[in-house]
Write an enzyme that holds these catalytic residues in place. Structure first.
Site, short mmCIF file in Angstrom:
data_model
loop_
_atom_site.label_atom_id
_atom_site.label_comp_id
_atom_site.label_asym_id
_atom_site.label_seq_id
_atom_site.Cartn_x
_atom_site.Cartn_y
_atom_site.Cartn_z
N SER A 1 0.86 -1.18 0.00
CA SER A 1 0.00 0.00 0.00
C SER A 1 0.89 1.23 0.00
CB SER A 1 -0.90 -0.01 1.24
OG SER A 1 -0.13 0.07 2.41
N HIS B 1 -3.33 -6.08 2.70
CA HIS B 1 -2.52 -7.19 3.23
C HIS B 1 -3.34 -8.44 3.55
CE1 HIS B 1 0.35 -3.90 4.91
NE2 HIS B 1 0.43 -4.01 3.61
N GLU C 1 -4.46 -2.55 9.30
CA GLU C 1 -3.72 -3.18 10.40
C GLU C 1 -4.34 -2.84 11.74
OE1 GLU C 1 0.36 -1.83 10.11
OE2 GLU C 1 0.30 -2.07 7.93
N GLU D 1 1.73 -9.64 6.90
CA GLU D 1 2.54 -9.21 8.04
C GLU D 1 2.40 -10.15 9.24
OE1 GLU D 1 1.96 -5.03 8.74
OE2 GLU D 1 2.87 -4.52 6.82
N ASP E 1 -3.84 1.05 11.72
CA ASP E 1 -3.37 1.66 10.47
C ASP E 1 -4.51 1.51 9.48
OD1 ASP E 1 -2.23 2.65 8.21
OD2 ASP E 1 -0.61 1.17 8.07
N GLU F 1 -3.27 5.56 12.30
CA GLU F 1 -2.29 5.84 11.24
C GLU F 1 -3.05 6.00 9.92
OE1 GLU F 1 0.83 2.86 11.08
OE2 GLU F 1 1.25 3.29 8.97
N ASP G 1 1.75 8.35 7.61
CA ASP G 1 2.60 7.40 6.86
C ASP G 1 2.56 7.83 5.39
OD1 ASP G 1 3.89 5.25 5.72
OD2 ASP G 1 2.32 3.79 6.11
N LYS H 1 10.03 5.13 7.29
CA LYS H 1 10.30 3.95 6.45
C LYS H 1 11.44 4.32 5.52
CE LYS H 1 5.60 1.99 6.06
NZ LYS H 1 4.32 2.11 5.29
N HIS I 1 8.64 -1.41 9.35
CA HIS I 1 8.94 -2.39 8.30
C HIS I 1 8.05 -2.10 7.09
CE1 HIS I 1 5.33 -5.19 9.39
NE2 HIS I 1 5.02 -3.92 9.47
N LYS J 1 7.06 -0.66 14.46
CA LYS J 1 6.07 -1.64 13.99
C LYS J 1 6.77 -2.58 13.03
CE LYS J 1 3.14 -0.25 10.65
NZ LYS J 1 2.03 0.45 9.94
P1 PGA Z 1 3.03 -1.42 3.20
O1 PGA Z 1 2.23 -1.40 4.56
O2 PGA Z 1 4.42 -1.81 3.48
O3 PGA Z 1 2.28 -2.41 2.35
O4 PGA Z 1 2.94 -0.02 2.62
C1 PGA Z 1 2.76 -0.94 5.76
C2 PGA Z 1 2.08 0.32 6.24
O5 PGA Z 1 1.23 0.89 5.55
O6 PGA Z 1 2.38 0.78 7.33
ZN ZN Z 2 0.78 2.61 7.06
#
Ligand code: PGA
Ligand code: ZN
Length: 403
Positions: free
Chosen positions: A39, A152, A161, A205, A233, A274, A300, A325, A353, A376
């Site tokens: 995503s 996911h 999430e 995940e 999230d 998030e 994010d 990230k 991650h 996370k």
């Molecule tokens: P992604 O998901 O690595 O698929 O982007 C993780 C997140 O959105 O935090």
């Molecule tokens: Zn996210």
């Protein structure tokens, strides 16, 4: 000194190709591999995928070639100075989104040069980061993704999430709480007559993927296992279509989403949200933040570890926490600068991650070395997730024994 540098194509946890890079110095070989999101935010640095038939277009041989033929000649013979190496790559790339050399090519090199530099100073990576970039080390509170939805999962809730965030005294106690919770959650799902056994399958995940549409039902399920604060999230950009949020089969406005969050927060112990709204609505985020004070409002996709986006969010007062990230921005030193800026802004940082991971545990050191409050790294299960948690167990011991 960097004596040699070489990249190759390996597989990530989803079975997709990714880049692995080795940097060689007098002290040996320093290997890193690059994670990849599902995503992804539209403002992220661009990874290069080959296209064509091979691996469904997801091969990374072009990125590998860029490391071996374009980046290696620029860095071989240079000292293992990570900021300088990142700058050389950024200049050679010459784009805003790393689309020339590829964020996946550049990041693999960046991570390995950081590891080599820490070894040269005879320091563990987390200590190298904290001492060279003046952060106060902190062992982060882990956020464990125990229910996977959205991009996911498989047909479950639109929210991506559901992370439990235990509040014990130490990292190891938090991890132990989470593993108990995870096993109990599995048994609870399997015991429920109305749920088929497939609800206890796991997603990208490591969290379970029950086909439950409603966030309320997911939160009740978690509460039936044990009391524990939760961060959701939402990854709202994933279900924002033609100016509306499609949640539970219904088109909803931003105001309706905010009231839904307020309702959930009134009924359950929510610690944070998030990406509760889509990635360009800086003022909508402000409205939400005002109405949900006391919660972590975590950017994010909104920020993509990018200082320009962070400044815009600060001007609009859109959030009070951010995800870090490394592959969103494409070099480790830029991610570190973003973490520094977040501290200046008074925001919490959550090192994260990606859903497509490898066994590289770099982000565990990054979280401690940048003094991040949270990390996370998925469920407390699956090799590529527990690699990070296991590394934190070791760091915790090292810090506690002051070695
Ligand atoms: P992604 O998901 O690595 O698929 O982007 C993780 C997140 O959105 O935090
Ligand atoms: Zn996210």
């Amino acid at each position: 000194m960097i004596k040699d540098l070489a990249a190759r194509e390996i597989l990530d946890s989803r079975g997709n190709p990714t880049v692995e890079v080795s940097v060689f110095t007098q002290l040996g070989e320093f290997v890193s591999s690059v994670a990849s999101g599902a995503s992804t935010g539209i403002h992220e640095a661009k990874e290069i995928r080959d296209g064509g038939e091979r691996y469904g277009g997801k091969g990374v041989l072009t990125a590998v070639k860029n490391v071996n033929e374009k980046i290696a000649p620029l860095l071989i013979g240079k000292e293992e100075n990570p900021e300088e190496a990142d700058k050389i790559m950024i200049d050679a790339d010459g784009t805003n989104d790393k689309s020339n050399l590829g964020a996946n090519a550049m990041l693999g090199v960046s991570m390995s040069v950081f590891k080599a530099a820490a070894a040269k100073e005879n320091l563990p990576l987390f200590r190298y980061l904290s001492s060279y970039f003046s952060f106060k080390e902190n062992i982060p509170v882990p956020c464990f993704n125990v229910i996977n939805g959205g991009a996911h999962g498989a047909g479950g809730t639109a929210f991506q999430e559901f992370m439990i965030v235990p509040q014990k005294e130490s990292f190891s106690e938090n991890l132990r709480f989470a593993t108990d919770f995870y096993q109990h959650l599995k048994n609870t799902i399997l015991r429920k007559e109305e749920y088929p056994a497939s609800f206890a399958n796991v997603g990208d995940e490591g969290g379970f993927v029950p086909e439950i549409q409603s966030a309320e039902e997911v939160l009740s399920l978690l509460l039936s296992v044990d009391r524990c604060p939760v961060i959701i999230d939402v990854a709202a950009s994933e279900f924002f279509k033609e100016n509306a949020y499609i949640y539970g089969g219904i088109r909803r406005s931003k105001e309706e989403m905010i009231s839904l969050y307020r309702k959930l927060s009134g009924e359950f112990s929510l610690l944070g949200l998030e990406d509760p709204l889509e990635e360009n609505d800086f003022s909508g985020w402000h409205e939400l933040k005002e109405k949900m004070s006391g919660l972590l409002i975590i950017g994010d996709d909104l920020l993509t570890t990018n200082i320009q986006r962070m400044e815009k969010a600060k001007e609009n007062d859109s959030c009070n926490a951010m995800i870090i990230k490394i592959n969103q921005i494409g070099t480790v030193s830029e991610a570190i600068r973003a973490a520094k800026k977040a501290k200046e802004f008074g925001w919490r940082t959550v090192v994260s991650h990606r859903s497509g991971e490898t066994n590289d545990d770099f982000i565990a050191d990054l979280a401690v070395g940048t003094g991040s409050e949270y990390i996370k790294a998925g469920a407390p299960a699956r090799g590529e997730r527990v690699a990070k948690y296991n590394r934190l167990l070791k760091i915790e011991k090292q810090i506690n024994s002051k070695t």
